[in-house]
Design a protein around this motif. Structure first.
Motif, PDB file in Angstrom:
ATOM      1  N   ARG A 135      -1.290  55.144   5.091  1.00  0.00           N
ATOM      2  CA  ARG A 135      -0.138  55.869   4.548  1.00  0.00           C
ATOM      3  C   ARG A 135       0.906  54.914   3.996  1.00  0.00           C
ATOM      4  N   LYS A 136       1.111  53.777   4.675  1.00  0.00           N
ATOM      5  CA  LYS A 136       2.064  52.792   4.203  1.00  0.00           C
ATOM      6  C   LYS A 136       1.584  52.107   2.919  1.00  0.00           C
ATOM      7  N   LEU A 137       0.294  51.876   2.815  1.00  0.00           N
ATOM      8  CA  LEU A 137      -0.264  51.321   1.585  1.00  0.00           C
ATOM      9  C   LEU A 137      -0.067  52.282   0.418  1.00  0.00           C
ATOM     10  N   ILE A 138      -0.330  53.561   0.651  1.00  0.00           N
ATOM     11  CA  ILE A 138      -0.137  54.574  -0.388  1.00  0.00           C
ATOM     12  C   ILE A 138       1.329  54.628  -0.802  1.00  0.00           C
ATOM     13  N   GLU A 139       2.223  54.615   0.168  1.00  0.00           N
ATOM     14  CA  GLU A 139       3.657  54.653  -0.097  1.00  0.00           C
ATOM     15  C   GLU A 139       4.096  53.457  -0.930  1.00  0.00           C
ATOM     16  N   GLY A 140       3.636  52.271  -0.555  1.00  0.00           N
ATOM     17  CA  GLY A 140       4.008  51.068  -1.292  1.00  0.00           C
ATOM     18  C   GLY A 140       3.460  51.053  -2.701  1.00  0.00           C
TER      19      GLY A 140
END
Length: 226
Positions: A38-43
């Motif tokens: 989720r953090k990768l997608i957000e970034g």
């Protein structure tokens, strides 16, 4: 460069076409479920939006997305009036995914960075340099940047004490199947290489949410081609 680059590109291809494909398919389609995904997608969403804001109008422009993955960013140029958009990636599985979920208005091709010889107005290349060593950068950047007449947008993981620590922690807990030979590059080193090649950094912005850490550069030739 040939020996190291060729060996590394094979490693990158095997990584994305191998066990890691399902993980990156989930990230590229926005379906990541665990915290890291989720953090990768957000970034990635944040840095893509910044690219679009910086690029500005693209009506009538030719655009190359070098290392396009599943085509997430390339497809966002479709409705902006670009005359031609091409996405290249070394991974056959990622290109197949891009073609399956794409609009049909982007040309996708399985191709490594050094094998693309087309001429474009704008280049975008997100998170590709992380896969190659600093020794490869002069030749790699010279070739890739020569594809774009006007400007380029390139992101990579910057080398700082904090990010080196985060990388070490991530590598310890993620396992070898979740990473390639990821290289962090000092912004100063990339800037020096670019200056030697006749380019300048006109804008830069850091993106960091612990899991996704990248710097985005806007690069222009010092003496633009007419």
């Amino acid at each position: 460069m040939a020996g190291g680059y060729n060996k590394q590109q094979e490693h990158v291809r095997d990584y994305f076409d191998g066990d890691a494909f399902k993980r990156w398919e989930a990230i590229s389609t926005g379906n990541g479920r665990n915290f890291a995904q989720r953090k990768l997608i957000e970034g990635r969403m944040a840095i893509h939006q910044c690219v679009l804001d910086w690029v500005g109008p693209v009506e009538g422009k030719r655009i190359l997305d070098a290392g396009c993955g599943a085509g997430v960013l390339a497809e966002r140029f479709v409705d902006r009036g670009a005359s031609y958009i091409k996405g290249i990636d070394i991974s056959e599985k990622m290109i197949d995914l891009a073609q399956k979920q794409g609009s049909g208005k982007v040309e996708y091709a399985v191709c490594d960075l050094m094998s693309e010889h087309g001429n474009y107005d704008i280049l975008v290349s997100m998170d590709v340099l992380i896969h190659y060593s600093l020794a490869d950068m002069p030749t790699l950047l010279e070739h890739v940047l020569a594809r774009a007449k006007e400007k380029a947008y390139i992101s990579f993981a910057p080398s700082t004490p904090l990010f080196r620590l985060l990388k070490a922690i991530g590598k310890r807990f993620s396992g070898g199947s979740r990473t390639t030979n990821a290289y962090l590059h000092r912004i100063a080193d990339i800037r020096t290489i670019l200056q030697g090649l006749g380019y300048q950094i006109t804008r830069q912005q850091l993106f960091s949410n612990v899991i996704y850490n990248a710097v985005l550069l806007e690069i222009r030739p010092v003496n633009p081609k007419k």
